[in-house]
Each structure stands twice: as structure tokens, then as C-alpha cells.
Write a protein that holds these residues in place. Structure first.
Motif, PDB file in Angstrom:
ATOM      1  N   THR A 264       0.585 -20.794  -8.665  1.00 42.82           N
ATOM      2  CA  THR A 264       0.449 -19.615  -9.512  1.00 42.82           C
ATOM      3  C   THR A 264       1.722 -18.772  -9.527  1.00 42.82           C
ATOM      4  OG1 THR A 264      -1.911 -19.592  -9.106  1.00 42.82           O
ATOM      5  CG2 THR A 264      -0.959 -17.574  -9.980  1.00 42.82           C
ATOM      6  N   LEU A 265       2.269 -18.433  -8.383  1.00 42.83           N
ATOM      7  CA  LEU A 265       3.464 -17.602  -8.341  1.00 42.83           C
ATOM      8  C   LEU A 265       4.699 -18.382  -8.782  1.00 42.83           C
ATOM      9  CD1 LEU A 265       4.699 -14.835  -7.580  1.00 42.83           C
ATOM     10  CD2 LEU A 265       5.080 -15.776  -5.281  1.00 42.83           C
ATOM     11  N   ALA A 266       4.904 -19.570  -8.231  1.00 37.31           N
ATOM     12  CA  ALA A 266       6.152 -20.301  -8.446  1.00 37.31           C
ATOM     13  C   ALA A 266       6.073 -21.427  -9.478  1.00 37.31           C
ATOM     14  CB  ALA A 266       6.634 -20.866  -7.115  1.00 37.31           C
ATOM     15  N   ALA A 267       4.871 -21.731  -9.971  1.00 38.74           N
ATOM     16  CA  ALA A 267       4.685 -22.809 -10.948  1.00 38.74           C
ATOM     17  C   ALA A 267       5.158 -24.163 -10.414  1.00 38.74           C
ATOM     18  CB  ALA A 267       5.345 -22.474 -12.285  1.00 38.74           C
TER      19      ALA A 267
ATOM     20  N   ARG B  62      -0.020 -20.529 -13.269  1.00 37.11           N
ATOM     21  CA  ARG B  62      -1.362 -20.302 -13.814  1.00 37.11           C
ATOM     22  C   ARG B  62      -1.577 -18.843 -14.210  1.00 37.11           C
ATOM     23  NH1 ARG B  62      -6.729 -19.926 -10.616  1.00 37.11           N
ATOM     24  NH2 ARG B  62      -5.297 -19.384  -8.974  1.00 37.11           N
ATOM     25  N   ARG B  63      -2.316 -18.661 -15.299  1.00 39.64           N
ATOM     26  CA  ARG B  63      -2.618 -17.328 -15.817  1.00 39.64           C
ATOM     27  C   ARG B  63      -4.120 -17.086 -15.803  1.00 39.64           C
ATOM     28  NH1 ARG B  63       1.284 -14.859 -19.351  1.00 39.64           N
ATOM     29  NH2 ARG B  63       3.283 -15.804 -18.931  1.00 39.64           N
TER      30      ARG B  63
ATOM     31  N   PRO C  75      -0.365 -13.143 -16.686  1.00 35.84           N
ATOM     32  CA  PRO C  75       0.039 -13.729 -15.411  1.00 35.84           C
ATOM     33  C   PRO C  75      -0.482 -12.871 -14.257  1.00 35.84           C
ATOM     34  CG  PRO C  75       1.875 -12.551 -16.380  1.00 35.84           C
ATOM     35  CD  PRO C  75       0.750 -12.499 -17.389  1.00 35.84           C
ATOM     36  N   TYR C  76      -0.484 -13.445 -13.090  1.00 35.10           N
ATOM     37  CA  TYR C  76      -0.858 -12.719 -11.873  1.00 35.10           C
ATOM     38  C   TYR C  76       0.418 -12.203 -11.216  1.00 35.10           C
ATOM     39  CZ  TYR C  76      -5.374 -15.085 -12.279  1.00 35.10           C
ATOM     40  OH  TYR C  76      -6.585 -15.544 -12.723  1.00 35.10           O
ATOM     41  N   SER C  77       0.456 -10.923 -10.875  1.00 34.56           N
ATOM     42  CA  SER C  77       1.612 -10.378 -10.163  1.00 34.56           C
ATOM     43  C   SER C  77       1.506 -10.749  -8.683  1.00 34.56           C
ATOM     44  CB  SER C  77       1.667  -8.851 -10.303  1.00 34.56           C
ATOM     45  OG  SER C  77       0.596  -8.251  -9.576  1.00 34.56           O
TER      46      SER C  77
END
Length: 172
Positions: free
Chosen positions: A72-75, A130-131, A138-140
Motif C-alpha cells: 500500500t505505501l510503497a507499491a 492500493r487505494r 490513497p492511504y497516507s
């Protein structure tokens, strides 16, 4: 296994330090719930009818760390560790050949990777992976930290019950 060292979070730290220290506190709480137990105890589902085990919780949290920080953060293209399409809860279902040492080592490696990835982002940075399904946002990193604290807190409650049933040890 070394005895985990849990440090109480500061009551006056800045936001990032506070979030990171609470996440570390909860990570170490799970480690403490598992400390000093035998392989057999770590695999025992001691709160029927639940099939939860301490090793299963640690494997699950390795998957959770991987999903939120790497995917999620780094794809990153980081596939599942324990679950499969045939067993979506495979993290909770260790096989006979699965060991505590492997689960613990994998979990700690995912934590180390999560720390490294988070260190390169501000709290407001949106994740590149991931969103949110409902909004498409997006998730912060801030949201991820808060979610991880919630995830650990919930599962540490499960771990507390499992541990108490195994050998009577209680505590926060």
C-alpha cells in the motif's frame, strides 16, 4: 528467542514519534505474549471454539505489515507469505512443517522493511499502491500507522486471552 523489550510511549512526543512509538509498543506486546512458550504452546488453540493460535497471530501480522507498508505505501510487488487463493486465512493455519522460528523471523523481517519504507515518507504522504475501494483515495502514512496500531491492539487482546488460557500469564 530474546526477551522482547517494550518501551512505554512518551506522553509528550510529537505526532510522528508518538505514532511510531505506539506501533512499536504494540509490536513488542505481541512478542511478549509469545515469549517463553514452547513450540507446542505457540500452536495451541486454547480459547475454543476459536482456532486462533499465537503463531497464527504472528503469521497474520507479518502479512498485515507486508500489505500496508510494502503493497500500500510503497507499491511493491510483494505477494502473500502464508495465504493462498485456496486458503485466504492461511496465515492463521500453520501446517505441521511450519515453525515458530520461521514465523518470528519472517514477522521481524516485515517489521524491519516497514520501518525502512516509512522512514522515507512524511505522515501526509499518500501511499503509491492500493487505494480505498470506496473513495479511490490513497492511504497516507498517518492513516497506515493508525490502522496498524488498531490492528495490533485488537490482536493483542486475542493474544492476551490465548496466553492466559495456556499458562495463566496475564498483563498488558
Amino acid at each position: 528467542m530474546n526477551t522482547p523489550e517494550r518501551i512505554d510511549p512518551s506522553t509528550v512526543a510529537g505526532e510522528r514519534e508518538m505514532l511510531e512509538s505506539w506501533l512499536e509498543y504494540h509490536r513488542e506486546t505481541l512478542a511478549l505474549k509469545c515469549a517463553g512458550l514452547t513450540e507446542k504452546q505457540l500452536r495451541e488453540a486454547s480459547v475454543p471454539p476459536s482456532g486462533l493460535t499465537l503463531i497464527g497471530l504472528v503469521r497474520h501480522m507479518a502479512e498485515v505489515e507486508r500489505a500496508w507498508f510494502r503493497r500500500t505505501l510503497a507499491a511493491e510487488e510483494a505477494g502473500p507469505i502464508y495465504y493462498t487463493d485456496d486458503d485466504r486465512d492461511g496465515d492463521f493455519h500453520p501446517g505441521e512443517g511450519d515453525t515458530w522460528d520461521e514465523a518470528h523471523t519472517t514477522w521481524r523481517a516485515e517489521i524491519a522493511r516497514a520501518r525502512a519504507l516509512a522512514s522515507g515518507h512524511s505522515l501526509d504522504d499518500p501511499g503509491a499502491g492500493r487505494r480505498d475501494r470506496a473513495t479511490g483515495h490513497p492511504y497516507s502514512l498517518r492513516w497506515i500507522y493508525l490502522h496498524m496500531i488498531e490492528e495490533y491492539a485488537r490482536h493483542n487482546g486475542h493474544a492476551d486471552l490465548i496466553r492466559e488460557r495456556l499458562d495463566g500469564v496475564t498483563g498488558e
